[in-house]
Design a protein around this motif. Structure first.
Motif, mmCIF file in Angstrom:
data_model
loop_
_atom_site.group_PDB
_atom_site.id
_atom_site.type_symbol
_atom_site.label_atom_id
_atom_site.label_comp_id
_atom_site.label_asym_id
_atom_site.label_seq_id
_atom_site.Cartn_x
_atom_site.Cartn_y
_atom_site.Cartn_z
ATOM 1 N N ARG A 56 -30.920 68.288 72.563
ATOM 2 C CA ARG A 56 -29.870 67.405 72.048
ATOM 3 C C ARG A 56 -28.669 67.427 72.986
ATOM 4 O O ARG A 56 -28.085 66.396 73.295
ATOM 5 C CB ARG A 56 -29.439 67.822 70.644
ATOM 6 C CG ARG A 56 -28.430 66.853 70.026
ATOM 7 C CD ARG A 56 -28.005 67.270 68.648
ATOM 8 N NE ARG A 56 -26.928 68.228 68.641
ATOM 9 C CZ ARG A 56 -25.662 67.965 68.952
ATOM 10 N NH1 ARG A 56 -25.309 66.753 69.317
ATOM 11 N NH2 ARG A 56 -24.753 68.892 68.898
ATOM 12 N N PHE A 60 -30.658 64.477 75.773
ATOM 13 C CA PHE A 60 -30.283 63.230 75.105
ATOM 14 C C PHE A 60 -28.773 63.024 75.075
ATOM 15 O O PHE A 60 -28.313 61.910 74.868
ATOM 16 C CB PHE A 60 -30.877 63.194 73.696
ATOM 17 C CG PHE A 60 -32.374 63.219 73.708
ATOM 18 C CD1 PHE A 60 -33.094 62.156 74.217
ATOM 19 C CD2 PHE A 60 -33.071 64.321 73.241
ATOM 20 C CE1 PHE A 60 -34.473 62.171 74.251
ATOM 21 C CE2 PHE A 60 -34.451 64.350 73.268
ATOM 22 C CZ PHE A 60 -35.163 63.277 73.777
ATOM 23 N N SER A 62 -26.417 63.472 73.003
ATOM 24 C CA SER A 62 -26.096 62.640 71.858
ATOM 25 C C SER A 62 -24.970 63.229 71.021
ATOM 26 O O SER A 62 -24.886 64.443 70.831
ATOM 27 C CB SER A 62 -27.332 62.478 70.976
ATOM 28 O OG SER A 62 -27.012 61.734 69.820
ATOM 29 N N ASN A 64 -24.789 62.065 67.981
ATOM 30 C CA ASN A 64 -25.316 61.766 66.644
ATOM 31 C C ASN A 64 -24.941 62.871 65.668
ATOM 32 O O ASN A 64 -24.794 64.035 66.053
ATOM 33 C CB ASN A 64 -26.850 61.689 66.703
ATOM 34 C CG ASN A 64 -27.358 60.303 66.462
ATOM 35 O OD1 ASN A 64 -26.593 59.355 66.378
ATOM 36 N ND2 ASN A 64 -28.664 60.174 66.369
ATOM 37 N N ALA A 69 -29.709 64.155 62.394
ATOM 38 C CA ALA A 69 -30.693 64.269 63.475
ATOM 39 C C ALA A 69 -31.700 65.368 63.155
ATOM 40 O O ALA A 69 -32.910 65.187 63.329
ATOM 41 C CB ALA A 69 -29.995 64.539 64.806
ATOM 42 N N GLN A 118 -38.166 61.786 69.158
ATOM 43 C CA GLN A 118 -36.734 62.036 69.320
ATOM 44 C C GLN A 118 -36.049 60.907 70.068
ATOM 45 O O GLN A 118 -34.967 60.464 69.685
ATOM 46 C CB GLN A 118 -36.491 63.375 70.018
ATOM 47 C CG GLN A 118 -36.720 64.548 69.096
ATOM 48 C CD GLN A 118 -36.184 65.844 69.649
ATOM 49 O OE1 GLN A 118 -35.356 65.871 70.552
ATOM 50 N NE2 GLN A 118 -36.654 66.947 69.102
ATOM 51 N N TYR A 123 -32.616 59.750 68.171
ATOM 52 C CA TYR A 123 -31.419 59.395 68.923
ATOM 53 C C TYR A 123 -31.286 57.905 69.203
ATOM 54 O O TYR A 123 -30.178 57.386 69.228
ATOM 55 C CB TYR A 123 -31.353 60.208 70.217
ATOM 56 C CG TYR A 123 -31.316 61.679 69.934
ATOM 57 C CD1 TYR A 123 -30.228 62.236 69.273
ATOM 58 C CD2 TYR A 123 -32.371 62.511 70.268
ATOM 59 C CE1 TYR A 123 -30.192 63.585 68.966
ATOM 60 C CE2 TYR A 123 -32.340 63.860 69.968
ATOM 61 C CZ TYR A 123 -31.253 64.387 69.315
ATOM 62 O OH TYR A 123 -31.228 65.719 69.013
ATOM 63 N N ASN A 126 -28.174 56.151 70.525
ATOM 64 C CA ASN A 126 -27.105 57.140 70.695
ATOM 65 C C ASN A 126 -27.359 58.116 71.823
ATOM 66 O O ASN A 126 -26.753 59.181 71.880
ATOM 67 C CB ASN A 126 -26.904 57.923 69.380
ATOM 68 C CG ASN A 126 -26.329 57.031 68.307
ATOM 69 O OD1 ASN A 126 -25.450 56.248 68.557
ATOM 70 N ND2 ASN A 126 -26.865 57.165 67.103
ATOM 71 N N VAL A 127 -28.236 57.774 72.742
ATOM 72 C CA VAL A 127 -28.512 58.615 73.903
ATOM 73 C C VAL A 127 -27.382 58.442 74.917
ATOM 74 O O VAL A 127 -26.840 57.340 75.061
ATOM 75 C CB VAL A 127 -29.868 58.234 74.530
ATOM 76 C CG1 VAL A 127 -30.099 58.904 75.852
ATOM 77 C CG2 VAL A 127 -30.984 58.563 73.560
#
Length: 130
Positions: A56, A60, A62, A64, A69, A118, A123, A126-127
């Motif tokens: 995460r 990614f 993110s 989020n 998540a 994922q 994500y 929202n990456v």
């Protein structure tokens, strides 16, 4: 970020989760002599928590909502865990396949399916938001 490079980064970071899963599985299976499926299941949970946290942040990137998540990842594992636990038990327990080869098969299966889940579901858009 190019998706190919993102997958390579995911795979490399996930290798640490795989090493954690493999090592903890070996500890529970060889040292403690726990039932095979218990060893596998606990090792899987440890690696999931590690893999989610590290990817995460670094793969990614993110922002989020973390609980949402993680809830989505939990949903993925509500499907993956019984399927992979059954596969582990069936191949290693019933067909007498080597337990470590079966674990490697599940690690590869998990790598591909979890990355896809994922990237697209957890994500999505929202990456790279950090």
């Amino acid at each position: 970020m190019n998706e190919y490079l993102r997958f390579i980064k995911y795979a490399l970071l996930s290798a640490s989760a795989g090493a954690l899963e493999f090592g903890s599985f070996a500890l529970f299976n060889e040292v403690f002599h726990w039932h095979y499926w218990v060893s596998y299941l606990i090792a899987l949970v440890l690696s999931v928590i590690w893999n989610f946290t590290i990817n995460r942040k670094f793969t990614f990137k993110s922002t989020n909502n973390v609980p949402i998540a993680m809830l989505k990842v939990f949903g993925y594992y509500c499907v993956f865990t019984p399927v992979s636990t059954w596969l582990e038990q069936y191949l290693a327990g019933n067909l007498w396949w080597n337990e470590y080869w079966v674990t490697i098969i599940n690690l590869v299966f998990n790598l591909v399916t979890e990355y896809t889940f994922q990237r697209l579901v957890v994500y999505g858009k929202n990456v790279d938001q950090r």
